[in-house]
Design a protein around this motif. Structure first.
Motif, PDB file in Angstrom:
ATOM      1  N   LEU A   4      57.868  44.720  34.061  1.00 37.39           N
ATOM      2  CA  LEU A   4      56.307  44.722  34.436  1.00 37.39           C
ATOM      3  C   LEU A   4      56.026  46.321  34.839  1.00 37.39           C
ATOM      4  O   LEU A   4      56.885  46.868  35.716  1.00 37.39           O
ATOM      5  CB  LEU A   4      56.171  44.058  35.578  1.00 37.39           C
ATOM      6  N   LYS A   5      54.990  46.765  34.432  1.00 32.99           N
ATOM      7  CA  LYS A   5      54.702  48.010  35.006  1.00 32.99           C
ATOM      8  C   LYS A   5      53.992  48.055  36.447  1.00 32.99           C
ATOM      9  O   LYS A   5      54.017  46.791  36.832  1.00 32.99           O
ATOM     10  CB  LYS A   5      53.534  48.605  34.203  1.00 32.99           C
ATOM     11  N   ILE A  30      62.195  39.313  43.995  1.00 35.94           N
ATOM     12  CA  ILE A  30      61.940  38.384  43.009  1.00 35.94           C
ATOM     13  C   ILE A  30      61.664  38.901  41.721  1.00 35.94           C
ATOM     14  O   ILE A  30      62.062  38.306  40.661  1.00 35.94           O
ATOM     15  CB  ILE A  30      60.480  37.526  43.600  1.00 35.94           C
ATOM     16  N   VAL A  31      60.644  40.039  41.797  1.00 34.04           N
ATOM     17  CA  VAL A  31      60.262  40.456  40.479  1.00 34.04           C
ATOM     18  C   VAL A  31      60.963  41.149  39.494  1.00 34.04           C
ATOM     19  O   VAL A  31      61.140  41.009  38.402  1.00 34.04           O
ATOM     20  CB  VAL A  31      59.266  41.767  40.712  1.00 34.04           C
ATOM     21  N   LYS A  35      60.213  38.640  33.782  1.00 33.33           N
ATOM     22  CA  LYS A  35      60.405  39.380  32.267  1.00 33.33           C
ATOM     23  C   LYS A  35      59.175  39.398  31.857  1.00 33.33           C
ATOM     24  O   LYS A  35      58.134  38.283  31.922  1.00 33.33           O
ATOM     25  CB  LYS A  35      61.644  39.138  31.452  1.00 33.33           C
ATOM     26  N   LYS A  36      58.585  40.495  30.906  1.00 38.04           N
ATOM     27  CA  LYS A  36      57.421  40.441  30.395  1.00 38.04           C
ATOM     28  C   LYS A  36      57.385  40.284  28.980  1.00 38.04           C
ATOM     29  O   LYS A  36      58.065  40.838  28.324  1.00 38.04           O
ATOM     30  CB  LYS A  36      56.761  41.713  30.626  1.00 38.04           C
ATOM     31  N   LYS A  37      56.855  39.311  28.302  1.00 37.63           N
ATOM     32  CA  LYS A  37      56.583  38.990  27.245  1.00 37.63           C
ATOM     33  C   LYS A  37      55.333  39.188  26.498  1.00 37.63           C
ATOM     34  O   LYS A  37      54.354  38.627  27.053  1.00 37.63           O
ATOM     35  CB  LYS A  37      57.101  37.465  26.808  1.00 37.63           C
ATOM     36  N   SER A  56      54.887  30.545  33.199  1.00 28.84           N
ATOM     37  CA  SER A  56      54.036  31.782  32.580  1.00 28.84           C
ATOM     38  C   SER A  56      52.766  32.266  33.572  1.00 28.84           C
ATOM     39  O   SER A  56      52.214  31.578  34.069  1.00 28.84           O
ATOM     40  CB  SER A  56      53.642  31.563  31.324  1.00 28.84           C
ATOM     41  N   PHE A  57      52.760  33.592  33.446  1.00 24.45           N
ATOM     42  CA  PHE A  57      51.711  34.231  34.279  1.00 24.45           C
ATOM     43  C   PHE A  57      50.933  35.099  33.139  1.00 24.45           C
ATOM     44  O   PHE A  57      51.360  35.829  32.560  1.00 24.45           O
ATOM     45  CB  PHE A  57      52.045  34.942  35.284  1.00 24.45           C
ATOM     46  N   ILE A  58      49.643  34.719  33.160  1.00 21.97           N
ATOM     47  CA  ILE A  58      48.905  35.559  32.319  1.00 21.97           C
ATOM     48  C   ILE A  58      48.210  36.635  33.004  1.00 21.97           C
ATOM     49  O   ILE A  58      47.530  36.547  33.787  1.00 21.97           O
ATOM     50  CB  ILE A  58      47.817  34.612  31.475  1.00 21.97           C
TER      51      ILE A  58
END
Length: 71
Positions: A4-5, A30-31, A35-37, A56-58
């Motif tokens: 994540l940015k 946690i972060v 992972k970013k998809k 999932s988080f949008i």
């Protein structure tokens, strides 16, 4: 999978804070597991009959999710 940015981490931290108070230190722990998809427009996130086994988080755009309930 991408990391994540900083701006995306800030967005996610703000969301988590609304649900449960977190310190920045707790969030950093946690972060590192998140992972970013990225998906292309029209790409399926889940196939029909596939069961979601993760959260999932949008962070940007909109996703449509339909649930069919058989009686």
């Amino acid at each position: 999978m991408k990391m994540l940015k900083a701006s995306e981490q800030d967005m996610l931290y703000s969301f988590f804070e609304q649900v449960y108070p977190l310190t920045k230190g707790d969030f950093k722990n946690i972060v590192k597991y998140i992972k970013k998809k990225e998906y292309e427009k029209g790409e399926l996130v889940l196939n029909i009959d596939q069961i979601e086994n993760k959260t999932s988080f949008i962070l940007k755009e909109i996703i449509h999710q339909l649930v069919i309930i058989d009686n």
